[in-house]
Scaffold this motif. Structure first.
Motif, PDB file in Angstrom:
ATOM      1  N   LEU A  83      17.315  37.565 -32.629  1.00  0.00           N
ATOM      2  CA  LEU A  83      15.887  37.384 -32.914  1.00  0.00           C
ATOM      3  C   LEU A  83      15.211  36.830 -31.830  1.00  0.00           C
ATOM      4  N   LEU A  84      15.728  35.782 -31.175  1.00  0.00           N
ATOM      5  CA  LEU A  84      15.121  35.006 -30.165  1.00  0.00           C
ATOM      6  C   LEU A  84      15.150  35.853 -28.954  1.00  0.00           C
ATOM      7  N   LEU A  85      16.205  36.837 -28.663  1.00  0.00           N
ATOM      8  CA  LEU A  85      16.073  37.615 -27.434  1.00  0.00           C
ATOM      9  C   LEU A  85      15.286  38.765 -27.645  1.00  0.00           C
ATOM     10  N   ALA A  86      14.991  39.347 -29.109  1.00  0.00           N
ATOM     11  CA  ALA A  86      14.140  40.272 -29.251  1.00  0.00           C
ATOM     12  C   ALA A  86      12.631  39.746 -28.732  1.00  0.00           C
ATOM     13  N   ARG A  87      12.484  38.403 -28.949  1.00  0.00           N
ATOM     14  CA  ARG A  87      11.006  38.015 -28.795  1.00  0.00           C
ATOM     15  C   ARG A  87      10.653  37.754 -27.200  1.00  0.00           C
ATOM     16  N   VAL A  88      12.086  37.280 -26.425  1.00  0.00           N
ATOM     17  CA  VAL A  88      11.529  36.958 -25.104  1.00  0.00           C
ATOM     18  C   VAL A  88      12.018  37.995 -24.176  1.00  0.00           C
ATOM     19  N   ASN A  89      12.964  38.969 -24.554  1.00  0.00           N
ATOM     20  CA  ASN A  89      13.301  40.020 -23.335  1.00  0.00           C
ATOM     21  C   ASN A  89      12.214  40.582 -22.942  1.00  0.00           C
ATOM     22  N   GLY A  90      12.063  40.840 -21.599  1.00  0.00           N
ATOM     23  CA  GLY A  90      11.011  41.688 -20.994  1.00  0.00           C
ATOM     24  C   GLY A  90       9.779  40.885 -20.580  1.00  0.00           C
ATOM     25  N   LEU A  91       9.812  39.597 -20.968  1.00  0.00           N
ATOM     26  CA  LEU A  91       8.488  38.559 -20.546  1.00  0.00           C
ATOM     27  C   LEU A  91       8.586  38.019 -19.246  1.00  0.00           C
ATOM     28  N   SER A  92       7.624  37.804 -18.517  1.00  0.00           N
ATOM     29  CA  SER A  92       7.446  36.936 -17.275  1.00  0.00           C
ATOM     30  C   SER A  92       8.134  35.705 -17.629  1.00  0.00           C
ATOM     31  N   ASP A 100       6.201  30.275 -28.763  1.00  0.00           N
ATOM     32  CA  ASP A 100       6.329  29.237 -29.807  1.00  0.00           C
ATOM     33  C   ASP A 100       7.196  29.831 -30.764  1.00  0.00           C
ATOM     34  N   LEU A 101       8.379  29.031 -30.651  1.00  0.00           N
ATOM     35  CA  LEU A 101       9.647  29.046 -31.276  1.00  0.00           C
ATOM     36  C   LEU A 101       9.405  28.971 -32.974  1.00  0.00           C
ATOM     37  N   PRO A 102       8.936  27.771 -33.336  1.00  0.00           N
ATOM     38  CA  PRO A 102       8.770  27.874 -34.691  1.00  0.00           C
ATOM     39  C   PRO A 102       7.704  28.833 -35.306  1.00  0.00           C
ATOM     40  N   ASP A 103       6.804  28.966 -34.717  1.00  0.00           N
ATOM     41  CA  ASP A 103       5.874  30.252 -35.125  1.00  0.00           C
ATOM     42  C   ASP A 103       6.433  31.412 -35.132  1.00  0.00           C
ATOM     43  N   TRP A 104       7.265  31.744 -34.154  1.00  0.00           N
ATOM     44  CA  TRP A 104       8.237  32.970 -34.300  1.00  0.00           C
ATOM     45  C   TRP A 104       9.001  33.256 -35.663  1.00  0.00           C
ATOM     46  N   GLY A 109       9.626  34.676 -41.518  1.00  0.00           N
ATOM     47  CA  GLY A 109       9.811  34.286 -42.751  1.00  0.00           C
ATOM     48  C   GLY A 109      11.449  33.569 -42.973  1.00  0.00           C
ATOM     49  N   LEU A 110      11.444  33.103 -41.677  1.00  0.00           N
ATOM     50  CA  LEU A 110      13.107  32.380 -41.650  1.00  0.00           C
ATOM     51  C   LEU A 110      12.855  30.861 -41.481  1.00  0.00           C
ATOM     52  N   SER A 111      11.846  30.205 -41.176  1.00  0.00           N
ATOM     53  CA  SER A 111      11.670  28.940 -40.748  1.00  0.00           C
ATOM     54  C   SER A 111      12.278  28.078 -41.897  1.00  0.00           C
ATOM     55  N   ARG A 112      12.085  28.499 -43.070  1.00  0.00           N
ATOM     56  CA  ARG A 112      12.572  27.390 -44.143  1.00  0.00           C
ATOM     57  C   ARG A 112      13.990  27.569 -44.206  1.00  0.00           C
ATOM     58  N   GLN A 113      14.768  28.265 -43.375  1.00  0.00           N
ATOM     59  CA  GLN A 113      16.376  28.338 -43.717  1.00  0.00           C
ATOM     60  C   GLN A 113      16.578  27.939 -42.221  1.00  0.00           C
ATOM     61  N   LEU A 114      15.780  27.477 -41.533  1.00  0.00           N
ATOM     62  CA  LEU A 114      16.318  26.902 -40.315  1.00  0.00           C
ATOM     63  C   LEU A 114      16.473  25.188 -40.416  1.00  0.00           C
ATOM     64  N   SER A 115      17.878  24.942 -40.384  1.00  0.00           N
ATOM     65  CA  SER A 115      18.023  23.263 -40.849  1.00  0.00           C
ATOM     66  C   SER A 115      17.798  22.657 -39.433  1.00  0.00           C
ATOM     67  N   PRO A 116      17.641  21.259 -39.481  1.00  0.00           N
ATOM     68  CA  PRO A 116      17.253  20.732 -38.165  1.00  0.00           C
ATOM     69  C   PRO A 116      18.387  21.079 -36.951  1.00  0.00           C
ATOM     70  N   SER A 117      19.676  21.058 -37.274  1.00  0.00           N
ATOM     71  CA  SER A 117      20.617  21.377 -36.143  1.00  0.00           C
ATOM     72  C   SER A 117      20.306  22.928 -35.861  1.00  0.00           C
ATOM     73  N   ARG A 118      20.103  23.812 -36.559  1.00  0.00           N
ATOM     74  CA  ARG A 118      19.940  25.268 -36.283  1.00  0.00           C
ATOM     75  C   ARG A 118      18.436  25.210 -35.045  1.00  0.00           C
ATOM     76  N   SER A 119      17.701  24.508 -35.666  1.00  0.00           N
ATOM     77  CA  SER A 119      16.248  24.687 -34.971  1.00  0.00           C
ATOM     78  C   SER A 119      16.518  23.873 -33.596  1.00  0.00           C
TER      79      SER A 119
END
Length: 135
Positions: A83-92, A100-104, A109-119
């Motif tokens: 999902l991160l690659l989907a967000r960044v691939n093709g960008l300059s 903005d990773l937390p915003d993405w 709808g996945l931010s609550r599932q991001l443990s501090p270590s995953r984040s």
């Protein structure tokens, strides 16, 4: 800043998901679609440090736009990285620095599932992308 096509697709898919279980299933599916990295790329130089799981990242610049590939030994992380690659691939490089990773992940709808270590791990992946884009 407009979203890459894959990011728009991800956003529409995840926003339609009814609840966490469906999102978790989608996350695994996105991870499974991640193209495999060759063993040649799975070397220490490409390993992202700061992740609890093993994550390898390679990137290349094509016509001023970045294309990243990644792999992970952990299913959940593979999905999040996809999902991160989907967000960044093709960008300059400049657009990449504005992601903005937390915003993405909040929009997905996945931010609550991001443990501090995953984040922290995902931040390390994004940081590595920034480093590659400056080389």
């Amino acid at each position: 800043m407009s979203l890459p096509v894959d990011a728009t697709t991800a956003l529409e898919t995840f926003q339609k998901a009814a609840g966490w279980e469906q999102r978790a299933r989608l996350l695994m599916q996105w991870g499974e679609r991640l193209p495999a990295l060759s063993d040649v790329d799975k070397v220490e130089a490409n390993r992202v440090h700061g992740c609890e799981s093993q994550v390898w990242l390679v990137g290349q610049l094509q016509d001023g736009h970045w294309q990243f590939s990644a792999a992970s030994d952990a299913r959940m992380i593979r999905g999040l990285v996809a999902l991160l690659l989907a967000r960044v691939n093709g960008l300059s490089a400049a657009e990449l620095r504005q992601v903005d990773l937390p915003d993405w992940f909040n929009q997905l709808g996945l931010s609550r599932q991001l443990s501090p270590s995953r984040s922290n791990g995902l931040n390390a992946v994004l940081q590595r992308m920034h480093e590659l884009s400056l080389q």
